[in-house]
Design a protein around this motif. Structure first.
Motif, mmCIF file in Angstrom:
data_model
loop_
_atom_site.group_PDB
_atom_site.id
_atom_site.type_symbol
_atom_site.label_atom_id
_atom_site.label_comp_id
_atom_site.label_asym_id
_atom_site.label_seq_id
_atom_site.Cartn_x
_atom_site.Cartn_y
_atom_site.Cartn_z
ATOM 1 N N PRO A 1 0.795 -1.234 0.000
ATOM 2 C CA PRO A 1 0.000 0.000 0.000
ATOM 3 C C PRO A 1 0.827 1.283 0.000
ATOM 4 O O PRO A 1 0.385 2.305 -0.530
ATOM 5 C CB PRO A 1 -0.831 -0.123 1.280
ATOM 6 C CG PRO A 1 -0.057 -1.019 2.172
ATOM 7 C CD PRO A 1 0.655 -1.980 1.268
ATOM 8 N N TYR A 2 2.022 1.267 0.598
ATOM 9 C CA TYR A 2 2.749 2.523 0.804
ATOM 10 C C TYR A 2 4.185 2.495 0.287
ATOM 11 O O TYR A 2 4.979 3.376 0.635
ATOM 12 C CB TYR A 2 2.781 2.866 2.296
ATOM 13 C CG TYR A 2 1.419 3.044 2.909
ATOM 14 C CD1 TYR A 2 0.589 4.092 2.530
ATOM 15 C CD2 TYR A 2 0.955 2.156 3.888
ATOM 16 C CE1 TYR A 2 -0.677 4.255 3.096
ATOM 17 C CE2 TYR A 2 -0.300 2.314 4.458
ATOM 18 C CZ TYR A 2 -1.111 3.365 4.057
ATOM 19 O OH TYR A 2 -2.356 3.522 4.619
ATOM 20 N N SER B 1 1.398 0.787 -4.439
ATOM 21 C CA SER B 1 1.285 2.034 -3.663
ATOM 22 C C SER B 1 -0.089 2.667 -3.835
ATOM 23 O O SER B 1 -0.221 3.876 -4.053
ATOM 24 C CB SER B 1 2.397 3.021 -4.070
ATOM 25 O OG SER B 1 3.666 2.430 -3.942
ATOM 26 N N LEU C 1 -4.451 2.323 -2.443
ATOM 27 C CA LEU C 1 -5.328 1.856 -1.372
ATOM 28 C C LEU C 1 -6.689 1.419 -1.927
ATOM 29 O O LEU C 1 -7.722 1.602 -1.299
ATOM 30 C CB LEU C 1 -5.511 2.965 -0.329
ATOM 31 C CG LEU C 1 -4.229 3.525 0.284
ATOM 32 C CD1 LEU C 1 -4.551 4.607 1.305
ATOM 33 C CD2 LEU C 1 -3.409 2.419 0.937
ATOM 34 N N ASP C 2 -6.665 0.785 -3.116
ATOM 35 C CA ASP C 2 -7.914 0.373 -3.744
ATOM 36 C C ASP C 2 -8.397 -0.985 -3.267
ATOM 37 O O ASP C 2 -9.456 -1.457 -3.672
ATOM 38 C CB ASP C 2 -7.753 0.345 -5.271
ATOM 39 C CG ASP C 2 -6.598 -0.551 -5.716
ATOM 40 O OD1 ASP C 2 -5.728 -0.851 -4.869
ATOM 41 O OD2 ASP C 2 -6.576 -0.935 -6.894
ATOM 42 N N ARG C 3 -7.607 -1.642 -2.409
ATOM 43 C CA ARG C 3 -8.013 -2.936 -1.857
ATOM 44 C C ARG C 3 -7.278 -3.151 -0.532
ATOM 45 O O ARG C 3 -6.320 -2.433 -0.218
ATOM 46 C CB ARG C 3 -7.687 -4.072 -2.820
ATOM 47 C CG ARG C 3 -6.189 -4.273 -3.036
ATOM 48 C CD ARG C 3 -5.917 -5.543 -3.817
ATOM 49 N NE ARG C 3 -5.849 -5.288 -5.249
ATOM 50 C CZ ARG C 3 -5.687 -6.245 -6.151
ATOM 51 N NH1 ARG C 3 -5.619 -7.498 -5.759
ATOM 52 N NH2 ARG C 3 -5.610 -5.955 -7.434
ATOM 53 N N ALA C 4 -7.729 -4.144 0.222
ATOM 54 C CA ALA C 4 -7.037 -4.523 1.456
ATOM 55 C C ALA C 4 -5.940 -5.523 1.113
ATOM 56 O O ALA C 4 -6.146 -6.424 0.294
ATOM 57 C CB ALA C 4 -8.020 -5.130 2.448
ATOM 58 N N TYR C 5 -4.776 -5.359 1.719
ATOM 59 C CA TYR C 5 -3.653 -6.239 1.442
ATOM 60 C C TYR C 5 -3.445 -7.176 2.629
ATOM 61 O O TYR C 5 -2.536 -6.996 3.446
ATOM 62 C CB TYR C 5 -2.391 -5.421 1.168
ATOM 63 C CG TYR C 5 -2.509 -4.518 -0.042
ATOM 64 C CD1 TYR C 5 -2.392 -5.037 -1.326
ATOM 65 C CD2 TYR C 5 -2.757 -3.150 0.098
ATOM 66 C CE1 TYR C 5 -2.500 -4.213 -2.444
ATOM 67 C CE2 TYR C 5 -2.865 -2.322 -1.006
ATOM 68 C CZ TYR C 5 -2.737 -2.864 -2.282
ATOM 69 O OH TYR C 5 -2.851 -2.051 -3.383
#
Length: 429
Positions: free
Chosen positions: A207-208, A256, A258-262
């Protein structure tokens, strides 16, 4: 006869056993074993403990191991009714004159492809030759050490002519904002640039992750395509996902977004690590600051670990916890490398470097001074420290870390801004 069903859980009970007979580096040349099944038959408690210790080693992570009490007779009785595994390890105290006849009932029930390692009490070269002629894969004289057993198994099941597996270097921060990613990226660039070694940098912070920013890249695909579709993963698919950053450095970038949960299960990244090891001599793994099943699994499999900390109390506590946890997960591997970063930040109270290291009973591999201008300019321009100022102390530190992590130099006590003068006699490339 009793049987111990041995299941490997990362870190489980590893700290309860004594590993003082295994020195760091004893197992460095032993390659991870493939997915095979092993039955060990132990006549003594010492051999049983030894096999338990073997089972807890990370190189046995894919091996299905069962430890049984008993010797040759116990093995023959068991396999009279069940199929034999890929490998049987037998401890025996039988007299050499009668050993082959005692093995006959077992030979009658063994599958032709099953390999056998014997651990006996007699150091007899004639006996060894006779056993090898009769199909025994290896004969070892007790007492044996864990590196000997794992090396013997590897010599049977790992093709010596196969391409050597690449080394994986895992970087993790002791707390958020410690600069672990920047150090991972600069070390990856340094290894690829200094030694012309093909290197893959994998950004595991989906995500980041910042590797795409640090290398000024905007790849359309990356690591998420690999982790969410492991059934498609092979060398060809990996090549499509990699982005070329320089002549010898490729990037497996994080989305990078946040369109889904990882959320991942423990072994989610294992197929990726395997393909990376087959694809390049060096893989640098940029691991996010979190403690989950999958981060523990990745750290457990890596060849080298670098912990980046800043000289404050939270980093000291977290580094101590990381070192303790990793010692249980990796009981037979050497300690992680410690990098102290952002040392000397103005107006910030700090723990003195020597006190920080003494509290952890570990030497710092590198000490990097705080330099907001240099690191900020590098990040904002999408370049590495050595590209901005190759004569800076930080650039020299990253060069020396590259030597250390690739085995081109041994660690000595670090000085502020570098690793000292340990490379002078080596003739740096």
């Amino acid at each position: 006869m009793s049987t111990i069903e041995y299941r490997i859980e990362t870190g489980a009970a590893a700290g309860d056993l004594a590993f003082d007979t295994v020195q760091p580096g004893d197992l460095e040349q032993v390659r991870p074993l493939p997915r095979i099944s092993i039955h060990a038959f132990c006549e003594t408690e010492a051999m049983q403990r030894l096999m338990e210790r073997c089972g807890q080693d990370r190189r046995m992570a894919k091996v299905s191991l069962r430890i049984n009490n008993g010797g040759i007779d116990a093995a023959a009785n068991m396999f009279a009714s069940v199929s034999t595994p890929n490998l049987i390890i037998l401890e025996t105290s039988a007299d050499p004159r009668f050993l082959l006849s005692e093995l006959a009932p077992l030979a009658a029930v063994c599958d032709p492809t099953t390999k056998v390692i014997l651990v006996g009490k007699y150091n007899d070269i004639g006996l060894y030759r006779e056993l090898i002629r009769n199909g025994i894969s290896e004969y070892m004289v007790a007492p044996v050490a864990m590196p000997e057993v794992l090396s013997a198994v590897a010599s049977i099941f790992v093709d010596p002519d196969a391409e050597p597996l690449g080394r994986s270097l895992a970087f993790i921060g002791a707390k958020g904002g410690s600069g672990s990613s920047a150090i991972a990226h600069n070390c990856a660039w340094g290894i690829s640039n200094l030694f012309s070694t093909e290197t893959i940098l994998a950004d595991l912070d989906l995500p980041y992750g910042t590797a795409n920013i640090d290398f000024d890249q905007d790849p359309p695909q990356g690591i998420s395509e690999a982790v969410f579709a492991p059934e498609r993963l092979d060398e060809v698919f990996l090549d499509r996902l990699l982005t070329k950053c320089s002549d010898h450095l490729s990037l497996l970038a994080a989305p990078s977004m946040l369109d889904r949960a990882y959320d991942f299960e423990g072994g989610a990244f294992h197929p990726i690590l395997e393909i990376l090891q087959r694809s390049a001599p060096v893989s640098v793994l940029d691991i996010p600051h979190m403690w989950t099943d999958w981060t523990r699994s990745v750290l457990g499999e890596a060849d080298e670990i670098v912990i980046t900390a800043v000289p404050d109390l939270a980093s000291l506590r977290n580094t101590k916890n990381l070192l303790d946890a990793l010692k249980k997960i990796r009981p037979n591997d050497k300690q992680p490398h410690l990098v102290l970063n952002q040392v000397g930040m103005p107006k910030r109270p700090e723990i003195a470097v020597n006190e920080f290291c003494e509290s952890l009973e570990i030497e710092a591999a590198a000490i990097i001074s705080f330099d907001a201008v240099l690191f900020g300019n590098a990040s904002n321009s999408g370049r590495m420290i050595a590209e901005i100022d190759k004569k800076s102390a930080a650039a020299e530190t990253f060069s020396q870390l590259a030597h250390l992590l690739t085995g081109r130099a041994s660690m000595k006590k670090a000085r502020r801004g570098g690793l000292g003068k340990m490379l002078a006699a080596l003739g740096r490339k």
